[in-house]
Design a protein around this motif. Structure first.
Motif, mmCIF file in Angstrom:
data_model
loop_
_atom_site.group_PDB
_atom_site.id
_atom_site.type_symbol
_atom_site.label_atom_id
_atom_site.label_comp_id
_atom_site.label_asym_id
_atom_site.label_seq_id
_atom_site.Cartn_x
_atom_site.Cartn_y
_atom_site.Cartn_z
ATOM 1 N N ASN A 126 19.988 -16.929 -98.296
ATOM 2 C CA ASN A 126 19.728 -16.133 -97.097
ATOM 3 C C ASN A 126 20.648 -16.586 -95.975
ATOM 4 O OD1 ASN A 126 17.617 -14.664 -98.291
ATOM 5 N ND2 ASN A 126 16.192 -16.347 -97.873
ATOM 6 N N ILE A 127 20.780 -15.769 -94.965
ATOM 7 C CA ILE A 127 21.691 -16.064 -93.862
ATOM 8 C C ILE A 127 21.256 -17.325 -93.102
ATOM 9 C CG2 ILE A 127 20.502 -14.598 -92.171
ATOM 10 C CD1 ILE A 127 24.285 -14.921 -92.466
ATOM 11 N N VAL A 128 19.963 -17.640 -93.090
ATOM 12 C CA VAL A 128 19.491 -18.826 -92.376
ATOM 13 C C VAL A 128 19.785 -20.105 -93.146
ATOM 14 C CG1 VAL A 128 17.681 -17.617 -91.130
ATOM 15 C CG2 VAL A 128 17.190 -18.614 -93.363
ATOM 16 N N ASP A 129 20.052 -19.989 -94.458
ATOM 17 C CA ASP A 129 20.261 -21.164 -95.296
ATOM 18 C C ASP A 129 21.719 -21.554 -95.455
ATOM 19 O OD1 ASP A 129 17.532 -21.336 -95.759
ATOM 20 O OD2 ASP A 129 17.650 -19.888 -97.394
ATOM 21 N N HIS A 130 22.621 -20.600 -95.307
ATOM 22 C CA HIS A 130 24.040 -20.885 -95.543
ATOM 23 C C HIS A 130 24.897 -19.881 -94.791
ATOM 24 C CE1 HIS A 130 27.756 -21.749 -97.769
ATOM 25 N NE2 HIS A 130 27.159 -22.852 -98.172
ATOM 26 N N PRO A 131 26.075 -20.298 -94.294
ATOM 27 C CA PRO A 131 26.952 -19.353 -93.594
ATOM 28 C C PRO A 131 27.426 -18.189 -94.456
ATOM 29 C CG PRO A 131 27.635 -21.584 -93.145
ATOM 30 C CD PRO A 131 26.571 -21.665 -94.192
ATOM 31 N N TYR A 132 27.478 -18.356 -95.778
ATOM 32 C CA TYR A 132 27.909 -17.271 -96.657
ATOM 33 C C TYR A 132 26.771 -16.316 -96.999
ATOM 34 C CZ TYR A 132 31.921 -20.279 -97.787
ATOM 35 O OH TYR A 132 33.028 -21.064 -97.735
ATOM 36 N N GLY A 133 25.546 -16.674 -96.666
ATOM 37 C CA GLY A 133 24.385 -15.922 -97.127
ATOM 38 C C GLY A 133 24.191 -14.606 -96.407
ATOM 39 N N GLY A 134 23.179 -13.859 -96.864
ATOM 40 C CA GLY A 134 22.829 -12.574 -96.262
ATOM 41 C C GLY A 134 23.601 -11.433 -96.899
ATOM 42 N N GLY A 135 23.394 -10.244 -96.366
ATOM 43 C CA GLY A 135 24.065 -9.060 -96.906
ATOM 44 C C GLY A 135 23.239 -8.410 -97.996
ATOM 45 N N ARG A 143 31.225 -14.059 -93.120
ATOM 46 C CA ARG A 143 32.011 -14.461 -91.953
ATOM 47 C C ARG A 143 33.484 -14.117 -92.152
ATOM 48 N NH1 ARG A 143 30.142 -20.135 -89.519
ATOM 49 N NH2 ARG A 143 27.976 -19.619 -89.134
ATOM 50 N N LYS A 144 34.217 -14.173 -91.053
ATOM 51 C CA LYS A 144 35.650 -13.921 -91.147
ATOM 52 C C LYS A 144 36.357 -15.085 -91.843
ATOM 53 C CE LYS A 144 35.920 -11.024 -87.070
ATOM 54 N NZ LYS A 144 36.432 -10.861 -85.716
ATOM 55 N N LYS A 145 35.916 -16.313 -91.539
ATOM 56 C CA LYS A 145 36.513 -17.500 -92.152
ATOM 57 C C LYS A 145 35.444 -18.267 -92.901
ATOM 58 C CE LYS A 145 40.078 -18.060 -88.685
ATOM 59 N NZ LYS A 145 40.625 -18.921 -87.646
ATOM 60 N N PRO A 146 35.770 -18.817 -94.084
ATOM 61 C CA PRO A 146 34.768 -19.584 -94.830
ATOM 62 C C PRO A 146 34.344 -20.843 -94.072
ATOM 63 C CG PRO A 146 36.839 -19.416 -96.049
ATOM 64 C CD PRO A 146 37.025 -18.705 -94.773
ATOM 65 N N LEU A 155 37.897 -24.710 -96.645
ATOM 66 C CA LEU A 155 39.031 -24.149 -97.390
ATOM 67 C C LEU A 155 40.310 -24.101 -96.567
ATOM 68 C CD1 LEU A 155 37.331 -21.186 -99.263
ATOM 69 C CD2 LEU A 155 37.724 -23.487 -100.077
ATOM 70 N N GLY A 156 41.002 -25.210 -96.509
ATOM 71 C CA GLY A 156 42.293 -25.242 -95.834
ATOM 72 C C GLY A 156 42.305 -26.059 -94.564
#
Length: 176
Positions: A126-135, A143-146, A155-156
């Motif tokens: 879920n979005i509350v658990d990880h920046p990649y979550g949700g949707g 997000r725009k950047k990982p 990543l980078g």
């Protein structure tokens, strides 16, 4: 080669190090002062009496490629070249357990028995658990950047300190 018991009988034992009389094919600690060039070593101190910091993991090996003055040049397995003091301690030979990453455990339960818990991907959280979550459904990164779970860029992004103390010791960095 003389036996160590014969060496102890000599009166002038304190005038030279033990490594002048003992074969180097045994796994022992020594300074790089008395090691011949090309000797494989591991668990190397970067700063005197701080403890081993270089080449600790399984299968790691470093070679002594040059000695000049009070310093020795070492070539790491990552092809980095370090300049260290000759008085820093190191262990001779290569670290054991070279093929540690080659064996297959066979199934997930075998890994679970070794206390290696399963890792959940950030995208399915879920979005509350990880920046990649949700949707909805199979959405890509939101997000725009990982980012890592704590919100910092991933990543980078360079994570090495700008003025780290070991920067002066590195003669040649590893190629990317």
């Amino acid at each position: 080669m003389k036996d160590i018991s014969q060496m102890k009988e000599r009166e002038d034992l304190g005038s030279y190090t033990v490594w002048e009389e003992v074969l180097i094919d045994r796994k022992e600690e020594s300074t790089s002062t008395n090691m011949p060039l090309g000797t494989p070593i591991h668990n190397i101190e970067m700063i005197l009496r701080k403890g081993g910091q270089l080449a600790n993991p399984a299968g790691a090996v470093v070679k002594v490629i040059a000695k000049e003055g009070k310093s020795a040049t070492l070539k790491l397995c990552s092809r980095e070249v370090y300049l260290l003091s000759k008085n820093c301690l190191a262990t001779i030979k290569q670290v054991g357990n070279v093929g540690v990453n080659q064996n297959s455990l066979g199934r997930a339960k075998s890994k679970y028995w070794l206390d290696k818990r399963p890792v959940v991907r950030g995208v399915v959280m879920n979005i509350v658990d990880h920046p990649y979550g949700g949707g909805e459904k199979r959405a890509p990164i939101g997000r725009k950047k990982p980012a890592i779970p704590w919100g910092y860029p991933a990543l980078g992004r360079r994570s090495r300190k700008r003025n780290k103390y070991s920067d002066d010791l590195i003669l040649r960095r590893r190629s990317k």
